[in-house]
Design an enzyme around this catalytic site. Structure first.
Site, PDB file in Angstrom:
ATOM      1  N   ASP A  10     -12.516  -7.531   5.231  1.00  0.00           N
ATOM      2  CA  ASP A  10     -13.750  -7.553   4.450  1.00  0.00           C
ATOM      3  C   ASP A  10     -14.395  -8.939   4.499  1.00  0.00           C
ATOM      4  O   ASP A  10     -15.622  -9.059   4.529  1.00  0.00           O
ATOM      5  CB  ASP A  10     -13.469  -7.153   2.995  1.00  0.00           C
ATOM      6  CG  ASP A  10     -13.514  -5.643   2.797  1.00  0.00           C
ATOM      7  OD1 ASP A  10     -13.257  -4.925   3.777  1.00  0.00           O
ATOM      8  OD2 ASP A  10     -13.796  -5.191   1.678  1.00  0.00           O
TER       9      ASP A  10
ATOM     10  N   ASP B  76      -3.940 -17.701   2.886  1.00  0.00           N
ATOM     11  CA  ASP B  76      -5.003 -18.435   2.213  1.00  0.00           C
ATOM     12  C   ASP B  76      -5.687 -19.420   3.165  1.00  0.00           C
ATOM     13  O   ASP B  76      -6.911 -19.594   3.131  1.00  0.00           O
ATOM     14  CB  ASP B  76      -4.481 -19.145   0.960  1.00  0.00           C
ATOM     15  CG  ASP B  76      -3.150 -19.835   1.172  1.00  0.00           C
ATOM     16  OD1 ASP B  76      -2.454 -19.528   2.156  1.00  0.00           O
ATOM     17  OD2 ASP B  76      -2.778 -20.697   0.342  1.00  0.00           O
TER      18      ASP B  76
ATOM     19  N   LYS C  50       2.527 -15.186   4.221  1.00  0.00           N
ATOM     20  CA  LYS C  50       2.664 -16.128   3.106  1.00  0.00           C
ATOM     21  C   LYS C  50       4.145 -16.483   2.952  1.00  0.00           C
ATOM     22  O   LYS C  50       4.753 -16.365   1.883  1.00  0.00           O
ATOM     23  CB  LYS C  50       2.099 -15.499   1.822  1.00  0.00           C
ATOM     24  CG  LYS C  50       1.916 -16.501   0.678  1.00  0.00           C
ATOM     25  CD  LYS C  50       0.939 -17.607   0.994  1.00  0.00           C
ATOM     26  CE  LYS C  50       0.763 -18.520  -0.232  1.00  0.00           C
ATOM     27  NZ  LYS C  50       0.014 -19.741   0.098  1.00  0.00           N
TER      28      LYS C  50
ATOM     29  N   ASP D 138      -6.354  -5.941   4.982  1.00  0.00           N
ATOM     30  CA  ASP D 138      -7.473  -5.306   4.292  1.00  0.00           C
ATOM     31  C   ASP D 138      -8.434  -6.352   3.749  1.00  0.00           C
ATOM     32  O   ASP D 138      -9.654  -6.256   3.911  1.00  0.00           O
ATOM     33  CB  ASP D 138      -6.925  -4.432   3.161  1.00  0.00           C
ATOM     34  CG  ASP D 138      -7.938  -3.407   2.664  1.00  0.00           C
ATOM     35  OD1 ASP D 138      -8.981  -3.232   3.328  1.00  0.00           O
ATOM     36  OD2 ASP D 138      -7.691  -2.783   1.621  1.00  0.00           O
TER      37      ASP D 138
ATOM     38  N   TYR E 203       0.793  -1.223   0.000  1.00  0.00           N
ATOM     39  CA  TYR E 203       0.000   0.000   0.000  1.00  0.00           C
ATOM     40  C   TYR E 203       0.831   1.281   0.000  1.00  0.00           C
ATOM     41  O   TYR E 203       0.276   2.371   0.048  1.00  0.00           O
ATOM     42  CB  TYR E 203      -0.974  -0.005   1.187  1.00  0.00           C
ATOM     43  CG  TYR E 203      -2.245  -0.784   0.900  1.00  0.00           C
ATOM     44  CD1 TYR E 203      -2.247  -1.863   0.014  1.00  0.00           C
ATOM     45  CD2 TYR E 203      -3.437  -0.457   1.515  1.00  0.00           C
ATOM     46  CE1 TYR E 203      -3.395  -2.577  -0.237  1.00  0.00           C
ATOM     47  CE2 TYR E 203      -4.597  -1.179   1.273  1.00  0.00           C
ATOM     48  CZ  TYR E 203      -4.568  -2.241   0.402  1.00  0.00           C
ATOM     49  OH  TYR E 203      -5.713  -2.943   0.150  1.00  0.00           O
TER      50      TYR E 203
END
Length: 335
Positions: free
Chosen positions: A235, A207, A174, A231, A127
């Site tokens: 959601d 994941d 990850k 982020d 970001y």
């Protein structure tokens, strides 16, 4: 996240922004004004409409208002969000983004026992938008992970867990693919964990975390992760508990704090007075706790819970037909 009360009067920067941001902000302030706290609201402009009017999505005057206030309430930004909220976070060095995911009554939650906090690093990762365009066929985006920033956010997550009687912190990364950047994150996570032996730890790939949020959301207390992953997962968390209209957030720095709903400006329903104000109100509750106004925060929080429990005055996204301000009035009446 909370501090001890130190003032009898607070200056609050209010930046309604675009679309439904203005409507939910009005609703939240309607309830805040019913509390026995002296707030001095100083309004600032930001967002798409501000860009069209002034040529800047985030004028210097608005940044100065935020810088000189005890806290900021922010509504929503439209297409200019990256130039507004991301820039505010960076300019004010708000390194921690807190996004609570909690099940409330009558909100179609996947489980009644969901109650966890996502602690998201706010200053680096993808970001920072450091991109290089090479040709029409491809581009490169740099993902920056530093020991300083990641150790700071991970330590913040463990302190938050300790201060809020949470028993476990989950690190999300990850590292099996991003071996250097997320490998560093994972190493730092367990280094910091040694300072907090009373708190349980675990780590998952992002994941796998996305799956576990669906299959066992009750197992999470605190999730700490990097910017993009946080982020996305927040959601997903919103989907677990009834939608974005119920997810507040806080952006915390050394010298500044901003509170905002996770949802965007929702131009499709803007101006109709039907937006759900709960996320904005819960953001205001987070602000009250940050200011040390815990009694007022409890009153506000309990009033929201009462309205959701009664389920008589709800907006359309929760199956009701009430307007934004009808919900605000009902919350105010239940303080």
């Amino acid at each position: 996240m909370s501090t001890s009360k130190t003032k009898d009067k607070y200056q609050i920067a209010v930046v309604p922004g675009d679309g439904i941001g203005k409507e939910v902000m009005e609703a939240a302030i309607h309830v805040l004004d019913a509390l026995d706290i002296d707030f001095d609201y100083v309004y600032g402009q930001a967002g798409d409409e501000c860009l069209e009017k002034t040529g800047s999505a985030l004028p210097d005057e608005t940044l100065e208002i935020i810088r000189n206030s005890d806290a900021c309430l922010f509504g929503a930004a439209g297409e200019s969000a990256a130039d507004v909220i991301v820039k505010i976070r960076q300019e004010m060095r708000m390194f921690a983004n807190l996004r609570p995911v909690k099940a409330y009554p009558n909100t179609n939650s996947l489980s009644d026992d969901i109650d966890f906090m996502i602690v998201r690093e706010n200053t680096e990762g993808l970001y920072i938008a450091n991109e290089e365009s090479y040709t029409d066929d491809g581009a490169v985006a740099k993902r920056i992970i530093t020991r300083e920033a990641e150790e700071r956010i991970i330590d913040y997550a463990f302190k938050y867990a300790k201060d809020n009687n949470k028993s476990k912190v989950t690190g999300v990364h990850k590292a099996n693919v991003l071996k250097k950047s997320d490998g560093l994150f994972k190493d730092i996570f367990y280094e910091v964990a040694e300072r907090y032996p009373e708190i349980a730890t675990e780590d998952y790939y992002v994941d796998a975390t996305a799956m576990y949020l669906i299959t066992k959301p009750e197992s999470f207390d605190i999730i700490v992760t990097t910017n993009l992953f946080g982020d996305i997962l927040s959601d997903e968390g919103a989907g677990l508990v009834g939608g974005l209209g119920l997810i507040p957030s806080a952006n915390i720095g050394e010298d500044a704090a901003l509170f905002e709903p996770v949802h965007g400006s929702a131009p499709d329903i803007a101006g109709q007075g039907i937006a759900n104000p709960i996320a904005m109100m819960l953001s205001a509750v987070m602000m009250l706790r940050h200011l040390g106004e815990n009694e007022a925060a409890d009153r506000f929080d309990n009033a929201i819970l009462k309205v959701l429990s009664d389920a008589n005055i709800l907006t359309g996204d929760l199956g009701g037909s009430a307007t934004t301000m009808e919900v605000a009035e009902e919350v105010k009446n239940n303080l």
